[in-house]
Design a protein around this motif. Sequence first.
Motif, mmCIF file in Angstrom:
data_model
loop_
_atom_site.group_PDB
_atom_site.id
_atom_site.type_symbol
_atom_site.label_atom_id
_atom_site.label_comp_id
_atom_site.label_asym_id
_atom_site.label_seq_id
_atom_site.Cartn_x
_atom_site.Cartn_y
_atom_site.Cartn_z
ATOM 1 N N GLY A 34 0.791 -1.218 0.000
ATOM 2 C CA GLY A 34 0.000 0.000 0.000
ATOM 3 C C GLY A 34 0.821 1.265 0.000
ATOM 4 N N LEU A 35 2.130 1.152 -0.308
ATOM 5 C CA LEU A 35 3.003 2.320 -0.316
ATOM 6 C C LEU A 35 2.947 3.084 -1.633
ATOM 7 N N LEU A 36 2.244 2.530 -2.621
ATOM 8 C CA LEU A 36 2.023 3.219 -3.895
ATOM 9 C C LEU A 36 0.517 3.350 -4.100
ATOM 10 N N GLU A 37 -0.135 3.885 -3.086
ATOM 11 C CA GLU A 37 -1.592 3.909 -3.047
ATOM 12 C C GLU A 37 -2.217 4.766 -4.143
ATOM 13 N N GLY A 38 -1.448 5.640 -4.746
ATOM 14 C CA GLY A 38 -1.990 6.484 -5.804
ATOM 15 C C GLY A 38 -1.945 5.850 -7.182
ATOM 16 N N TYR A 39 -1.519 4.596 -7.243
ATOM 17 C CA TYR A 39 -1.337 3.922 -8.529
ATOM 18 C C TYR A 39 -2.181 2.652 -8.644
ATOM 19 N N GLU A 40 -2.472 2.307 -9.898
ATOM 20 C CA GLU A 40 -3.060 1.011 -10.245
ATOM 21 C C GLU A 40 -2.051 0.287 -11.134
#
Length: 289
Positions: free
Chosen positions: A27-33
């Motif tokens: 969840g450390l790249l929460e702004g990405y899909e």
Amino acid sequence: MKQTKKKLAILGNGYLAGIITEAYGMGLLEGYEMTGILGRTEEKTRRLAEAAGCRACASIEELLEAKPDYVAEAASVAAVRDYGKRILCSGASLVVLSIGAFADRGFYENAKRWAADNGTRIYLASGAVGGFDVLRTVSLMALAQKKKAGADDSEGAITADSLSGFLTAGISTRKGPASLRNTPVFKEHFMTDTQEAKAFSGNANEAISLLPTKVNVAVASALATAGPDETTVEIASVPGMAGDDHRITAKIGGTDEVEAVVDIYSRTSAIAGWSSVAVLRNILSPVVF
């Protein structure tokens, strides 16, 4: 209003690519899909894609089919050269770990043009080194000094040509002898030496031609300062040493007013993978460091 997630793809399926997918899973790249992963080995790519919950791709066309906003490269210098144009011209920005690809001045200038023409950007994942903000600041001061002297007619771009004679830059790296094995600079006596021995002396362009997988830090330092042709590189073999110890220097020529010295030691390559994660987080952060 909730922000739409940016699409992220990964080029590479090795250890460093695994760190990026691990960070995504945490969840450390929460702004990405995550949309896809492309690697040379089908089975490794499939396993990594399953862990990330995305598509395992067999070609660059398949990777770009999902229209990613960002592609994180964690593969090789060759991969950047082979796929950089298609990625940047597709509308995706490129986060690069294999910075050595840009030691080729022609390729570097072309990559900047591809990005500018297509509204995309190239992000150099230099967090494994650190200190690039001060290195770039010193370089900018040197360019300003040259303009004040009336010796520069450029439009403000910081390039090796514009800084020659106004900025001196170099990097010295100390490595364990085993890490130099199977490279053109290795000598058998390194393994039995009891004292530090010089393995290489030259510029960043010469270093990357001999050691394409060993001098990304040197090339990144050169791009941030005086350019690959003007940045000196010294590599030493140190008995019993584990990891890499780098010292980067940048000094405005003809003055003692400003000299930047950046020291970095790392025993693991994991910091490079986490550097990409840091870049991706910073891109979407409301506060940019």
